[in-house]
Design an enzyme around this catalytic site. Structure first.
Site, PDB file in Angstrom:
ATOM      1  N   ARG A 162      10.120   5.801  -0.539  1.00 28.27           N
ATOM      2  CA  ARG A 162       9.204   6.824  -1.057  1.00 28.27           C
ATOM      3  C   ARG A 162       9.842   8.201  -0.894  1.00 28.27           C
ATOM      4  O   ARG A 162       9.775   9.040  -1.773  1.00 28.27           O
ATOM      5  CB  ARG A 162       7.877   6.756  -0.317  1.00 28.27           C
ATOM      6  CG  ARG A 162       6.902   5.728  -0.854  1.00 28.27           C
ATOM      7  CD  ARG A 162       7.446   4.308  -0.855  1.00 28.27           C
ATOM      8  NE  ARG A 162       6.503   3.310  -1.327  1.00 28.27           N
ATOM      9  CZ  ARG A 162       5.689   2.610  -0.530  1.00 28.27           C
ATOM     10  NH1 ARG A 162       5.733   2.758   0.787  1.00 28.27           N
ATOM     11  NH2 ARG A 162       4.852   1.732  -1.048  1.00 28.27           N
ATOM     12  N   ASP A 191      11.546  -0.282  -2.689  1.00 28.57           N
ATOM     13  CA  ASP A 191      10.121  -0.264  -3.035  1.00 28.57           C
ATOM     14  C   ASP A 191       9.983   0.205  -4.477  1.00 28.57           C
ATOM     15  O   ASP A 191      10.988   0.492  -5.141  1.00 28.57           O
ATOM     16  CB  ASP A 191       9.327   0.633  -2.066  1.00 28.57           C
ATOM     17  CG  ASP A 191       7.945   0.048  -1.781  1.00 28.57           C
ATOM     18  OD1 ASP A 191       7.208  -0.180  -2.759  1.00 28.57           O
ATOM     19  OD2 ASP A 191       7.607  -0.190  -0.609  1.00 28.57           O
ATOM     20  N   HIS A 263       6.166  -4.862  -4.986  1.00 29.46           N
ATOM     21  CA  HIS A 263       6.877  -3.621  -4.641  1.00 29.46           C
ATOM     22  C   HIS A 263       8.249  -3.581  -5.305  1.00 29.46           C
ATOM     23  O   HIS A 263       9.236  -3.166  -4.688  1.00 29.46           O
ATOM     24  CB  HIS A 263       7.005  -3.487  -3.116  1.00 29.46           C
ATOM     25  CG  HIS A 263       5.696  -3.143  -2.456  1.00 29.46           C
ATOM     26  ND1 HIS A 263       5.233  -1.846  -2.373  1.00 29.46           N
ATOM     27  CD2 HIS A 263       4.758  -3.912  -1.871  1.00 29.46           C
ATOM     28  CE1 HIS A 263       4.050  -1.847  -1.756  1.00 29.46           C
ATOM     29  NE2 HIS A 263       3.735  -3.082  -1.441  1.00 29.46           N
ATOM     30  N   GLU A 326       1.418  -7.141  -0.477  1.00 26.05           N
ATOM     31  CA  GLU A 326       0.745  -6.542  -1.633  1.00 26.05           C
ATOM     32  C   GLU A 326       1.344  -6.973  -2.971  1.00 26.05           C
ATOM     33  O   GLU A 326       1.595  -6.141  -3.838  1.00 26.05           O
ATOM     34  CB  GLU A 326       0.793  -5.007  -1.512  1.00 26.05           C
ATOM     35  CG  GLU A 326       0.084  -4.508  -0.265  1.00 26.05           C
ATOM     36  CD  GLU A 326       0.184  -3.007  -0.071  1.00 26.05           C
ATOM     37  OE1 GLU A 326      -0.781  -2.420   0.414  1.00 26.05           O
ATOM     38  OE2 GLU A 326       1.246  -2.421  -0.402  1.00 26.05           O
ATOM     39  N   THR A 471       6.413   6.731   4.006  1.00 23.67           N
ATOM     40  CA  THR A 471       6.750   8.145   3.797  1.00 23.67           C
ATOM     41  C   THR A 471       6.253   8.736   2.478  1.00 23.67           C
ATOM     42  O   THR A 471       6.827   9.702   1.975  1.00 23.67           O
ATOM     43  CB  THR A 471       8.278   8.354   3.924  1.00 23.67           C
ATOM     44  OG1 THR A 471       8.929   7.517   2.957  1.00 23.67           O
ATOM     45  CG2 THR A 471       8.766   8.020   5.305  1.00 23.67           C
ATOM     46  N   GLU A 472       5.181   8.173   1.928  1.00 21.83           N
ATOM     47  CA  GLU A 472       4.636   8.776   0.706  1.00 21.83           C
ATOM     48  C   GLU A 472       4.396  10.269   0.904  1.00 21.83           C
ATOM     49  O   GLU A 472       4.693  11.075   0.015  1.00 21.83           O
ATOM     50  CB  GLU A 472       3.305   8.113   0.334  1.00 21.83           C
ATOM     51  CG  GLU A 472       3.420   6.695  -0.204  1.00 21.83           C
ATOM     52  CD  GLU A 472       3.254   5.638   0.876  1.00 21.83           C
ATOM     53  OE1 GLU A 472       3.529   5.937   2.061  1.00 21.83           O
ATOM     54  OE2 GLU A 472       2.859   4.498   0.548  1.00 21.83           O
TER      55      GLU A 472
HETATM   56  C1  TNX Z   1       0.646  -0.564   2.856  1.00 23.64           C
HETATM   57  S1  TNX Z   1       1.964  -2.018   5.118  1.00 23.64           S
HETATM   58  C2  TNX Z   1       1.945  -0.876   2.519  1.00 23.64           C
HETATM   59  C3  TNX Z   1       2.872   0.206   2.127  1.00 23.64           C
HETATM   60  C4  TNX Z   1       2.197   1.546   2.107  1.00 23.64           C
HETATM   61  C5  TNX Z   1       1.285   1.656   3.304  1.00 23.64           C
HETATM   62  C6  TNX Z   1       0.636   2.999   3.480  1.00 23.64           C
HETATM   63  C7  TNX Z   1       2.583  -2.682   3.919  1.00 23.64           C
HETATM   64  C8  TNX Z   1       3.239  -3.919   4.200  1.00 23.64           C
HETATM   65  N1  TNX Z   1       2.480  -2.126   2.680  1.00 23.64           N
HETATM   66  O1  TNX Z   1       3.474  -0.098   0.900  1.00 23.64           O
HETATM   67  O2  TNX Z   1       3.180   2.521   2.139  1.00 23.64           O
HETATM   68  O3  TNX Z   1       0.266   0.681   3.187  1.00 23.64           O
HETATM   69  O4  TNX Z   1      -0.017   3.080   4.716  1.00 23.64           O
END
Ligand code: TNX
Length: 536
Positions: A162, A191, A263, A326, A471-472
């Site tokens: 990020r 990512d 991602h 995710e 680090t967004e």
């Molecule tokens: C979830 S924790 C994510 C990240 C984001 C984060 C922000 C995880 C495995 N995935 O992609 O940056 O939340 O808190």
């Protein structure tokens, strides 16, 4: 001359330990000394004070300790290094003692000598960190310390996708970790918003995948504005080697993460043929969860194995992190190819397909002598046989994995997400923009990684804990330090110290001394958090 083998630190310690327990005085002596963080197992004050002067030498009892001896000499400002079984007066003597556990050390400081025994080189290195914390203008206070870590895995994750941080900054991050006796650096290298590691076989990953045309301004939840500034960066393989070697000198293992199958927008921008859904992909310019996902075709597996082959070659770490978090299944649901795979392999659903995906990657890693780590989503649809689970959505996933006899690293977003606010989520209080959530120092400090519901037998699967800095909303390295320090100090005590001796009041006192070391090193840190955490 003094024979190193005749040291009697242990017996002194044991006597003092008995005495301390008898009086039921918790770390009474620590507070008199400069604050030590993380709190060592046993600390006993001794009369006297050791000074480094022109006659001080560092003694090592084996040639193999030469590199570490040099490191000590440099850090402590001593010019002379000697290899010998016996040390002169005015010596700082280092020796490995096979009788001590790995990563542990015994340290004795008296007027004549500093004697250090380590279970291994890492143990000696941690003793050096303790020495650095003990040092005052008067020298080193007389003390005997017996110390060993509670957990073998003491980690920090840094997201460089990020926002990108230069090699020198990564080295400083490793210095910060070393000072806190942390030993695993999880490097989130890929990512949706940028691919940051050079892969020789696939040059477009960095040529295209490391650059985005602009970045969202403000919080992604409410903003529709972009800064219009092209952003990019990546590490060459040479630079990666440099970081790994710098980390190894600090007894830190670098664990790379190549996030899949979700991602992966930056991957698809470079190689759209790996998607299930035809279209033009560009490296993402905004935050939050994306729907783009790698398609589980043979072409994709070939690609991933080739990428991982280079990663395996580069990183000596026993672990490779493959993400798994995710992964939105929408594109798999709409893909005829994916539905055919689900049918032909008799998989239950798209979660089963993700499980099949991760299992294939695990087989490849295991065949190449590496262990797989994944985020807790890899539990869904069935866990790969040897996988280690990183529990981020709370601790339930970790607890479940441990009951299934899988190794676990605890990294719950409730207590260890350093991208959350430190003091207030109230915008009027002028704290810098952050992801959301509230994680004051005191809450990090209160974290207990061992789930109480596990049996003694199951507890051994909890390898340790890690904090994550996504680090967004962390645009530069000074801000990385601000989000990390002093919460990293609280983390260090969670993973290193005896939980029965944890004490928030005492920790705050010791932290004030640690702040001076941050200042000496030029580390930026959230200096106000001590005060605000006390209020909460
Ligand atoms: C979830 S924790 C994510 C990240 C984001 C984060 C922000 C995880 C495995 N995935 O992609 O940056 O939340 O808190």
């Amino acid at each position: 001359m003094r024979n190193l083998n005749t040291l009697n630190i242990l017996s002194v310690m044991l006597l003092m330990l008995i005495a301390t327990n008898a009086c039921n005085q918790k770390n009474a002596s620590v507070i008199e000394l400069n604050g030590l963080v993380p709190l060592p197992s046993v600390v006993v004050e001794i009369e006297g004070n050791f000074q480094i002067n022109g006659r001080t030498s560092i003694f090592i009892n084996s040639e193999e300790l030469k590199k570490l001896g040099d490191y000590f000499a440099k850090q402590l400002g001593v010019n002379d290094l000697q290899v010998a079984d016996e040390a002169n007066e005015n010596a700082i003597a280092l020796a490995i003692d096979d009788g001590l556990p790995a990563q542990s050390y015994e340290l004795e400081i008296n007027t004549d000598n500093i004697s250090i025994r380590g279970g291994d080189e890492a143990g000696l290195f941690y003793a050096l960190q303790t020495l650095i914390q003990l040092k005052t203008e008067e020298g080193f206070p007389g003390v005997a310390i017996l110390d060993s870590p509670r957990f073998g895995y003491r980690g920090m994750m840094l997201d460089v996708s990020r926002h990108f941080f230069a090699v020198e900054e990564i080295k400083t991050f490793l210095d910060m970790m070393a000072l806190h006796k942390l030993n695993k650096f999880h490097w989130h290298l890929t990512d949706d918003q940028g691919w940051r590691i050079q892969i020789e076989k696939y040059p477009l990953l960095t040529e295209i995948g490391s650059k985005r045309k602009e970045t969202i301004a403000g919080h992604a939840k409410e903003s529709n504005e972009f800064d219009g500034i092209p952003y990019g960066g990546f590490y060459t393989q040479e630079e990666i080697r440099e970081v790994i070697s710098y980390a190894a000198d600090r007894y830190i293992e670098v664990i790379p993460e190549i996030d899949m199958p979700g991602h992966s927008t930056a991957t698809l921008a470079a190689y759209p043929n790996l998607s299930c859904k035809e279209g033009a992909y560009e490296v993402s310019t905004k935050w939050r969860v994306h729907k783009n996902i790698l398609c589980p075709t043979e072409e994709t597996f070939d690609f991933l194995q080739n990428v991982l082959a280079e990663v395996i070659e580069l990183f000596p770490s026993q672990y490779i992190h493959i993400g798994g978090d995710e992964a939105v299944k929408e594109q798999w649901e709409g893909s005829e190819f994916c539905q055919n795979v689900i049918d032909s392999l008799d998989l239950k659903d798209e979660h089963g397909l993700q499980s099949y995906f991760i299992k294939r990657i695990e087989v490849f890693l295991n065949q190449n002598g590496k262990k797989l780590i994944g985020w807790d989503e890899i539990l869904e649809g069935g866990l790969s046989p040897n996988a280690t689970v990183m529990s981020w959505r709370g601790t339930k996933g970790g607890t479940k994995a441990a009951t299934q006899e899988h190794d676990v690293i605890m990294t719950p977003n409730s207590h260890l997400y350093f991208d959350h606010y430190q003091d207030s989520v109230d915008a009027t209080k002028k704290t810098p923009l952050a992801w959301g959530g509230l994680l004051p120092l005191k809450k990090v400090y209160s974290y207990e990684p061992m789930p109480s519901e596990l049996s003694v037998e199951q507890q051994k699967y909890i390898l340790g804990a890690q904090a994550n800095l996504w680090t967004e909303y962390v645009p530069n390295f000074s801000h990385v330090q601000y989000m990390t320090l002093p919460r990293m100090a609280a983390l260090s005590e969670v993973v290193w110290s005896n939980p029965e001796r944890k004490n928030w009041e005492d920790f705050q006192t010791r932290l004030q001394d640690l702040f001076m070391i941050y200042d000496n090193n030029g580390f930026n840190y959230a200096r106000h958090t001590l005060r605000t955490s006390t209020d909460q």
